[in-house]
Write a protein that holds these residues in place. Structure first.
Motif, PDB file in Angstrom:
ATOM      1  N   GLN A 149     -34.210 118.765 104.183  1.00  0.00           N
ATOM      2  CA  GLN A 149     -33.441 119.718 103.646  1.00  0.00           C
ATOM      3  C   GLN A 149     -31.536 119.919 103.813  1.00  0.00           C
ATOM      4  OE1 GLN A 149     -35.046 123.047 102.268  1.00  0.00           O
ATOM      5  NE2 GLN A 149     -36.921 121.201 102.177  1.00  0.00           N
ATOM      6  N   ASN A 150     -31.596 118.402 103.959  1.00  0.00           N
ATOM      7  CA  ASN A 150     -30.022 118.407 104.198  1.00  0.00           C
ATOM      8  C   ASN A 150     -29.553 119.157 103.202  1.00  0.00           C
ATOM      9  OD1 ASN A 150     -27.243 117.017 104.220  1.00  0.00           O
ATOM     10  ND2 ASN A 150     -28.541 116.232 106.637  1.00  0.00           N
ATOM     11  N   LYS A 151     -29.042 119.823 103.115  1.00  0.00           N
ATOM     12  CA  LYS A 151     -28.121 119.936 101.862  1.00  0.00           C
ATOM     13  C   LYS A 151     -26.700 119.375 101.650  1.00  0.00           C
ATOM     14  CE  LYS A 151     -29.539 124.509 101.775  1.00  0.00           C
ATOM     15  NZ  LYS A 151     -30.271 125.048 102.538  1.00  0.00           N
ATOM     16  N   SER A 152     -26.107 118.408 102.353  1.00  0.00           N
ATOM     17  CA  SER A 152     -25.463 117.696 102.269  1.00  0.00           C
ATOM     18  C   SER A 152     -25.853 115.903 101.307  1.00  0.00           C
ATOM     19  CB  SER A 152     -24.553 117.552 103.044  1.00  0.00           C
ATOM     20  OG  SER A 152     -23.726 118.837 103.744  1.00  0.00           O
ATOM     21  N   GLN A 153     -26.691 116.035 102.332  1.00  0.00           N
ATOM     22  CA  GLN A 153     -27.595 114.438 101.886  1.00  0.00           C
ATOM     23  C   GLN A 153     -28.407 114.855 100.127  1.00  0.00           C
ATOM     24  OE1 GLN A 153     -30.430 113.716 104.858  1.00  0.00           O
ATOM     25  NE2 GLN A 153     -29.130 111.525 104.822  1.00  0.00           N
ATOM     26  N   ALA A 154     -28.663 115.874 100.253  1.00  0.00           N
ATOM     27  CA  ALA A 154     -29.196 116.081  98.700  1.00  0.00           C
ATOM     28  C   ALA A 154     -28.575 116.515  97.130  1.00  0.00           C
ATOM     29  CB  ALA A 154     -29.862 118.015  98.769  1.00  0.00           C
ATOM     30  N   ALA A 155     -27.391 117.378  97.805  1.00  0.00           N
ATOM     31  CA  ALA A 155     -25.820 116.801  97.013  1.00  0.00           C
ATOM     32  C   ALA A 155     -25.775 115.532  96.333  1.00  0.00           C
ATOM     33  CB  ALA A 155     -24.960 117.921  97.568  1.00  0.00           C
ATOM     34  N   ARG A 156     -25.765 114.630  97.659  1.00  0.00           N
ATOM     35  CA  ARG A 156     -25.526 113.516  97.131  1.00  0.00           C
ATOM     36  C   ARG A 156     -26.302 112.595  96.410  1.00  0.00           C
ATOM     37  NH1 ARG A 156     -23.029 113.365 102.401  1.00  0.00           N
ATOM     38  NH2 ARG A 156     -24.710 112.925 103.160  1.00  0.00           N
ATOM     39  N   ILE A 157     -27.819 113.026  96.743  1.00  0.00           N
ATOM     40  CA  ILE A 157     -29.108 112.515  95.769  1.00  0.00           C
ATOM     41  C   ILE A 157     -28.304 112.528  94.770  1.00  0.00           C
ATOM     42  CG2 ILE A 157     -31.323 112.309  95.842  1.00  0.00           C
ATOM     43  CD1 ILE A 157     -31.729 112.252  98.580  1.00  0.00           C
ATOM     44  N   LEU A 158     -28.084 113.782  94.326  1.00  0.00           N
ATOM     45  CA  LEU A 158     -28.216 114.297  93.191  1.00  0.00           C
ATOM     46  C   LEU A 158     -27.194 114.079  92.337  1.00  0.00           C
ATOM     47  CD1 LEU A 158     -30.169 118.101  94.158  1.00  0.00           C
ATOM     48  CD2 LEU A 158     -30.706 115.972  92.542  1.00  0.00           C
ATOM     49  N   GLY A 159     -26.217 113.569  93.198  1.00  0.00           N
ATOM     50  CA  GLY A 159     -24.864 113.215  91.653  1.00  0.00           C
ATOM     51  C   GLY A 159     -24.192 114.490  91.965  1.00  0.00           C
ATOM     52  N   ILE A 160     -24.172 115.469  92.821  1.00  0.00           N
ATOM     53  CA  ILE A 160     -23.314 116.984  92.746  1.00  0.00           C
ATOM     54  C   ILE A 160     -23.011 117.312  94.015  1.00  0.00           C
ATOM     55  CG2 ILE A 160     -24.487 117.971  90.793  1.00  0.00           C
ATOM     56  CD1 ILE A 160     -25.701 119.834  92.608  1.00  0.00           C
ATOM     57  N   ASP A 161     -21.590 118.083  94.246  1.00  0.00           N
ATOM     58  CA  ASP A 161     -20.491 118.629  95.145  1.00  0.00           C
ATOM     59  C   ASP A 161     -21.432 119.424  95.933  1.00  0.00           C
ATOM     60  OD1 ASP A 161     -20.084 121.023  94.706  1.00  0.00           O
ATOM     61  OD2 ASP A 161     -18.039 120.101  93.394  1.00  0.00           O
ATOM     62  N   ARG A 162     -21.325 119.810  96.981  1.00  0.00           N
ATOM     63  CA  ARG A 162     -22.386 120.959  97.850  1.00  0.00           C
ATOM     64  C   ARG A 162     -22.308 122.178  96.993  1.00  0.00           C
ATOM     65  NH1 ARG A 162     -20.271 120.412 102.780  1.00  0.00           N
ATOM     66  NH2 ARG A 162     -20.276 122.602 102.887  1.00  0.00           N
ATOM     67  N   LYS A 163     -20.559 122.328  97.199  1.00  0.00           N
ATOM     68  CA  LYS A 163     -20.384 124.096  96.220  1.00  0.00           C
ATOM     69  C   LYS A 163     -21.254 124.080  94.891  1.00  0.00           C
ATOM     70  CE  LYS A 163     -16.869 127.388  95.002  1.00  0.00           C
ATOM     71  NZ  LYS A 163     -18.234 128.914  95.413  1.00  0.00           N
ATOM     72  N   THR A 164     -21.771 122.538  94.391  1.00  0.00           N
ATOM     73  CA  THR A 164     -22.304 123.236  92.759  1.00  0.00           C
ATOM     74  C   THR A 164     -24.195 123.503  93.488  1.00  0.00           C
ATOM     75  OG1 THR A 164     -21.370 121.671  91.420  1.00  0.00           O
ATOM     76  CG2 THR A 164     -23.101 121.817  90.549  1.00  0.00           C
ATOM     77  N   LEU A 165     -24.497 122.253  94.591  1.00  0.00           N
ATOM     78  CA  LEU A 165     -26.376 122.532  94.908  1.00  0.00           C
ATOM     79  C   LEU A 165     -26.188 123.956  95.468  1.00  0.00           C
ATOM     80  CD1 LEU A 165     -28.711 121.262  95.362  1.00  0.00           C
ATOM     81  CD2 LEU A 165     -27.640 120.287  97.602  1.00  0.00           C
ATOM     82  N   TYR A 166     -25.170 124.750  95.917  1.00  0.00           N
ATOM     83  CA  TYR A 166     -25.179 126.390  96.683  1.00  0.00           C
ATOM     84  C   TYR A 166     -25.545 127.109  95.527  1.00  0.00           C
ATOM     85  CZ  TYR A 166     -25.235 124.485 101.783  1.00  0.00           C
ATOM     86  OH  TYR A 166     -25.293 124.327 102.678  1.00  0.00           O
ATOM     87  N   ASN A 167     -24.127 126.442  94.541  1.00  0.00           N
ATOM     88  CA  ASN A 167     -24.971 127.488  92.946  1.00  0.00           C
ATOM     89  C   ASN A 167     -25.810 127.620  91.973  1.00  0.00           C
ATOM     90  OD1 ASN A 167     -22.188 128.243  93.172  1.00  0.00           O
ATOM     91  ND2 ASN A 167     -21.137 126.976  92.341  1.00  0.00           N
ATOM     92  N   LYS A 168     -26.865 126.310  91.970  1.00  0.00           N
ATOM     93  CA  LYS A 168     -27.718 126.232  91.926  1.00  0.00           C
ATOM     94  C   LYS A 168     -28.803 126.481  92.676  1.00  0.00           C
ATOM     95  CE  LYS A 168     -26.237 122.516  88.935  1.00  0.00           C
ATOM     96  NZ  LYS A 168     -26.640 122.808  87.574  1.00  0.00           N
ATOM     97  N   LEU A 169     -28.461 126.315  94.122  1.00  0.00           N
ATOM     98  CA  LEU A 169     -29.658 127.088  94.709  1.00  0.00           C
ATOM     99  C   LEU A 169     -29.715 128.551  94.847  1.00  0.00           C
ATOM    100  CD1 LEU A 169     -29.053 125.393  98.490  1.00  0.00           C
ATOM    101  CD2 LEU A 169     -31.255 124.947  96.721  1.00  0.00           C
ATOM    102  N   ASP A 170     -28.881 129.566  94.549  1.00  0.00           N
ATOM    103  CA  ASP A 170     -28.797 130.280  94.500  1.00  0.00           C
ATOM    104  C   ASP A 170     -29.595 131.177  93.071  1.00  0.00           C
ATOM    105  OD1 ASP A 170     -28.239 133.693  94.582  1.00  0.00           O
ATOM    106  OD2 ASP A 170     -25.967 133.103  93.706  1.00  0.00           O
ATOM    107  N   LYS A 171     -28.926 130.308  91.786  1.00  0.00           N
ATOM    108  CA  LYS A 171     -29.405 130.346  90.758  1.00  0.00           C
ATOM    109  C   LYS A 171     -30.937 130.068  90.554  1.00  0.00           C
ATOM    110  CE  LYS A 171     -29.081 128.537  85.956  1.00  0.00           C
ATOM    111  NZ  LYS A 171     -28.669 127.410  85.146  1.00  0.00           N
ATOM    112  N   TYR A 172     -31.210 129.374  91.216  1.00  0.00           N
ATOM    113  CA  TYR A 172     -32.928 129.396  90.865  1.00  0.00           C
ATOM    114  C   TYR A 172     -33.866 129.523  92.254  1.00  0.00           C
ATOM    115  CZ  TYR A 172     -31.904 125.775  87.159  1.00  0.00           C
ATOM    116  OH  TYR A 172     -31.467 124.965  86.562  1.00  0.00           O
ATOM    117  N   GLY A 173     -32.852 130.558  93.440  1.00  0.00           N
ATOM    118  CA  GLY A 173     -33.380 131.198  94.353  1.00  0.00           C
ATOM    119  C   GLY A 173     -34.518 130.431  95.289  1.00  0.00           C
ATOM    120  N   ILE A 174     -33.672 129.190  96.096  1.00  0.00           N
ATOM    121  CA  ILE A 174     -33.927 127.800  95.893  1.00  0.00           C
ATOM    122  C   ILE A 174     -33.772 128.379  97.672  1.00  0.00           C
ATOM    123  CG2 ILE A 174     -34.581 125.906  96.536  1.00  0.00           C
ATOM    124  CD1 ILE A 174     -34.167 125.081  94.014  1.00  0.00           C
ATOM    125  N   GLU A 175     -34.399 128.480  98.969  1.00  0.00           N
ATOM    126  CA  GLU A 175     -34.070 128.818  99.956  1.00  0.00           C
ATOM    127  C   GLU A 175     -33.592 127.202 100.855  1.00  0.00           C
ATOM    128  OE1 GLU A 175     -33.542 132.015 101.415  1.00  0.00           O
ATOM    129  OE2 GLU A 175     -34.142 132.461  99.880  1.00  0.00           O
TER     130      GLU A 175
END
Length: 175
Positions: A149-175
């Motif tokens: 659940q480390n969001k910084s690492q997850a963003a790197r794995i996905l190849g996106i920045d952290r802010k984009t990841l947070y936006n997508k977490l909000d969009k999909y309702g992922i905690e």
């Protein structure tokens, strides 16, 4: 991308506690309402509308398309039509523009429609965009699991920045 505070595709149902639409404005607009079934529930109208769109596209594009192949009719009858008549009109106009013969064939259909046909998803009620969003959500969940659940690492794995990841977490309702 910043999501608008008042989305234009919000369901405007009076009394909905989650609605941000002004109730007084709702009642002003709802003086007279019509309920029209979506195209997917009016299969008998599909040929009428498609033929009308062929005629108007022929005039607009200076073409002489005579009709649609039975194979395309089969695809049309299986498709969910999330965009209703506007989607049908756009698909027909594109097909008329691309058609080299007198009959529209599957070759003139959009890639998204053909890919849903190949994957067997035409009856699922999901558009190509929905299917891609489902896959994106799955990838985000898997990335978060793989790094505890480390969001910084997850963003790197996905190849996106952290802010984009947070936006997508909000969009999909992922905690």
């Amino acid at each position: 991308m910043v999501r608008p505070k008042y989305p234009t595709n919000e369901k405007l149902k009076s009394g909905d506690p989650n609605s941000t639409f002004r109730e007084d404005l709702y009642h002003r607009l709802n003086e007279f309402s019509l309920h029209i079934l979506p195209l997917r529930e009016r299969q008998e109208d599909l040929r009428t509308f498609a033929n009308s769109f062929i005629d108007s596209s022929n005039q607009r594009l200076h073409k002489n398309i005579k009709g649609i192949s039975e194979e395309v009719w089969g695809i049309f009858h299986k498709y969910y039509w999330p965009g209703n008549l506007r989607e049908l009109k756009n698909i027909i106009r594109r097909a008329v523009l691309l058609c080299k013969e007198e009959i529209i064939t599957p070759d003139q259909l959009p890639f998204e429609l053909k890919s849903e046909l190949k994957e067997g998803n035409l009856d699922s009620g999901k558009t190509y965009r929905n299917l891609m969003e489902d896959k994106e959500k799955e990838n985000i969940i898997n990335a978060l699991k793989s790094c505890n659940q480390n969001k910084s690492q997850a963003a790197r794995i996905l190849g996106i920045d952290r802010k984009t990841l947070y936006n997508k977490l909000d969009k999909y309702g992922i905690e």
